[in-house]
Enzyme design. Sequence first.
Site, short mmCIF file in Angstrom:
data_model
loop_
_atom_site.label_atom_id
_atom_site.label_comp_id
_atom_site.label_asym_id
_atom_site.label_seq_id
_atom_site.Cartn_x
_atom_site.Cartn_y
_atom_site.Cartn_z
N GLY A 46 0.84 -1.19 0.00
CA GLY A 46 0.00 0.00 0.00
C GLY A 46 0.88 1.24 0.00
N GLN A 51 2.87 10.00 1.41
CA GLN A 51 4.19 9.33 1.38
C GLN A 51 5.02 9.72 0.16
OE1 GLN A 51 2.41 5.22 2.22
NE2 GLN A 51 4.39 5.15 3.26
N CYS A 88 6.28 -0.05 7.45
CA CYS A 88 5.86 1.14 6.70
C CYS A 88 7.02 1.62 5.84
CB CYS A 88 5.43 2.23 7.66
SG CYS A 88 4.95 3.75 6.81
N LEU A 89 6.73 1.94 4.58
CA LEU A 89 7.77 2.39 3.66
C LEU A 89 8.36 3.74 4.10
CD1 LEU A 89 6.02 1.48 0.29
CD2 LEU A 89 7.89 0.24 1.40
N HIS A 130 -3.95 1.16 7.93
CA HIS A 130 -2.61 1.76 7.88
C HIS A 130 -2.57 2.95 6.91
CE1 HIS A 130 1.92 1.39 8.02
NE2 HIS A 130 1.75 2.10 6.92
N GLU A 131 -3.17 2.77 5.74
CA GLU A 131 -3.14 3.85 4.74
C GLU A 131 -4.02 5.02 5.17
OE1 GLU A 131 -0.75 3.61 2.78
OE2 GLU A 131 -0.43 1.48 3.11
N HIS A 134 -2.17 7.22 7.39
CA HIS A 134 -1.29 8.16 6.67
C HIS A 134 -2.06 9.42 6.26
CE1 HIS A 134 2.56 6.26 6.33
NE2 HIS A 134 2.07 5.15 5.84
NI NI Z 1 2.99 3.28 5.76
#
Ligand code: NI
Length: 175
Positions: A46, A51, A88-89, A130-131, A134
């Site tokens: 995702g 991000q 998480c990226l 999670h998204e 963000h």
């Molecule tokens: Ni993330």
Amino acid sequence: MSLLPIRTYGDPVLRSRAKEIESIDAKLVALVEDMIETMYEAPGVGLAAPQVGVDKRIFVYDIGEGPKTLINPEIKESSGEWVYEEGCLSVPGLWWPITRPKDVLIVGMDLEGNEVELEGTELLGRVFQHELDHLEGVLLVERLDEDQKKKAMKFIRSEVVIGGGSMRRPPKEQE
Ligand code: NI
């Protein structure tokens, strides 16, 4: 299509509430294409617009069923409890077992402007939550308990910020 740089911990765009999308235009479609390419390259399941430095309420995801987009998403219902090791990226190199609701009902719009209502359980439910975090300016570090958070911050200071984004897994004792 082009790869977009992924913003990491400390970037203010990750900490503010993203803005509602008013209309779907060619620019937004191009952004989605770039976000999907960036997500696959990372690789991740995702990716939310903040991000990649875009302050808009949109995310892309793919849990193995092809790429999907959700615009102005809102969680309507959630139930159950599920522990999952989440990463998480934007906080690369960290994975933590985090407890969240297991099932969620999310509503939003797809890229064609159709209203959609989706049920997500386990991994899909986790990606939605999670998204959406963000889009609210919340990073998974804030979902940790105090002890985990201290260790995470230590790791972020040593590996992510100074090291410039190591993807190495943390030592087991940090989990
Ligand atoms: Ni993330």
